[in-house]
Design a protein around this motif. Sequence first.
Motif, PDB file in Angstrom:
ATOM      1  N   LYS A   1      32.920 -16.731 -27.834  1.00  0.00           N
ATOM      2  CA  LYS A   1      33.571 -17.061 -29.102  1.00  0.00           C
ATOM      3  C   LYS A   1      33.987 -15.819 -29.876  1.00  0.00           C
ATOM      4  N   LEU A   2      33.084 -14.838 -29.990  1.00  0.00           N
ATOM      5  CA  LEU A   2      33.308 -13.726 -30.900  1.00  0.00           C
ATOM      6  C   LEU A   2      34.093 -12.566 -30.297  1.00  0.00           C
ATOM      7  N   ASP A   3      33.941 -12.318 -28.992  1.00  0.00           N
ATOM      8  CA  ASP A   3      34.641 -11.172 -28.419  1.00  0.00           C
ATOM      9  C   ASP A   3      36.155 -11.291 -28.571  1.00  0.00           C
ATOM     10  N   PRO A   4      36.782 -12.446 -28.287  1.00  0.00           N
ATOM     11  CA  PRO A   4      38.239 -12.537 -28.500  1.00  0.00           C
ATOM     12  C   PRO A   4      38.636 -12.330 -29.954  1.00  0.00           C
ATOM     13  N   GLU A   5      37.731 -12.646 -30.874  1.00  0.00           N
ATOM     14  CA  GLU A   5      38.012 -12.478 -32.307  1.00  0.00           C
ATOM     15  C   GLU A   5      37.624 -11.088 -32.815  1.00  0.00           C
ATOM     16  N   LYS A   6      37.006 -10.280 -31.935  1.00  0.00           N
ATOM     17  CA  LYS A   6      36.454  -8.984 -32.330  1.00  0.00           C
ATOM     18  C   LYS A   6      35.424  -9.151 -33.447  1.00  0.00           C
ATOM     19  N   GLY A   7      34.670 -10.253 -33.358  1.00  0.00           N
ATOM     20  CA  GLY A   7      33.643 -10.528 -34.353  1.00  0.00           C
ATOM     21  C   GLY A   7      32.376  -9.735 -34.096  1.00  0.00           C
TER      22      GLY A   7
ATOM     23  N   THR B   1      42.838 -14.142 -22.582  1.00  0.00           N
ATOM     24  CA  THR B   1      41.520 -14.108 -23.216  1.00  0.00           C
ATOM     25  C   THR B   1      40.834 -15.467 -23.138  1.00  0.00           C
TER      26      THR B   1
ATOM     27  N   ARG C   1      36.967  -9.678 -20.353  1.00  0.00           N
ATOM     28  CA  ARG C   1      35.984  -8.926 -21.134  1.00  0.00           C
ATOM     29  C   ARG C   1      35.154  -8.031 -20.219  1.00  0.00           C
TER      30      ARG C   1
END
Length: 389
Positions: free
Chosen positions: A29-35, A350, A356
């Motif tokens: 969830k967060l890696d594509p958002e750079k969270g 992505t 990733r």
Amino acid sequence: MSEMTDERLMIRETARKFAMQEVLPIANKLDPEKGSIPRELIQKMAELGYFGIVIDEQYGGMGLGAFEYCIITEELARAWMSVSSLLARGNSMLDLPNMSEEWRSRTLPKVVAGELLGAFAMSEPNAGSDIANISTRAVRDGDDYLITGSKYWCTFADGADYIIVMARTSTDTDKATRRHMGLSAFMIEKTRGALPDGVKGSPIPKIGYFGWNTWELAFDGLRVPASSMVSEEGRGFYMASHNLELARAYTAARSIGLARGALEDAMAYSQERQQFKQPISEFQVTRFKIAKMATDIEASRQLLYFVCDEIDKGRRCDKEAAMCKYHAGEMAERVTSEALQIFGGAGYTTLHAVERYWRDARLTKIFDGTSEIQLRIVSDHLLGKPKNN
């Protein structure tokens, strides 16, 4: 070589379950958002004891060795390398040979609990592997030091509870002594979620290694008490090089975890993806790719286990540790690239985690000593150092 005991199998299974159930969904969830990695996840890692794997039991740690450390690292990296990299923000970062018993008793339980996690500021715009070129200065001023200079590649500078800063306290510029003497390390305590007061910085735009920020920092006469020096004055190089064998094994474990994640995802995809009325896993070219990828991963893993065993038995293995880090990093880039190829066009989106793994694997050939540095170490052991150096 040490065996994969029942205890180690249990440690691996616990880490694998945590990685797949807790870490992987967050990573996807967060890696594509750079969270950013959630603090709740970090706390769960602390509750599992992951920040004290190699810290002695008397301070609340697990008191385990390199073998267990790298088993857990591989499993976490299989889900998200950034989370596996958090392990080094605890564990042995503050557990150093010259630390007093009072220091250990006061700080290590906080490390184990995840209350005292750190960042390391050594690299500079003009100083990476060439530590002798560090130009950040720490000048004595009464009971304090004034730190001035720029640092680069300081990951977790904002989220950490302290930053270890390497700075030059000696004006001796003789080449023979600069490499090993004149550097000192300072522990800059700070508020979690912010940079230290008086330090300016900006996040470096990266192509991967998301989940946290990596910073460029500027120190302009930052005043710190002399008591914040965590190494003997002028001997910070030795602190920085402490446990290098373990650090290289740890990075190899991260590389293996990435490669395994890509392999497992590629295997699953190849059995689902239909072309010419059959799964692509039926084609020899795909099957042979997967067989070679699995072989490469296992070769790196077995070399890693050998190095971990040597470390845990107290035997010198700097050559083998460099071999291990080099082999695993090169392998990870190759394997993740092949996995992306199996995904075809879908891999270049992505929508799947394989991209990733591919992006992050590329970093394992660079940080903690580039592949070229590892080859230099190995070749120096085999042939002696070049006469013109």
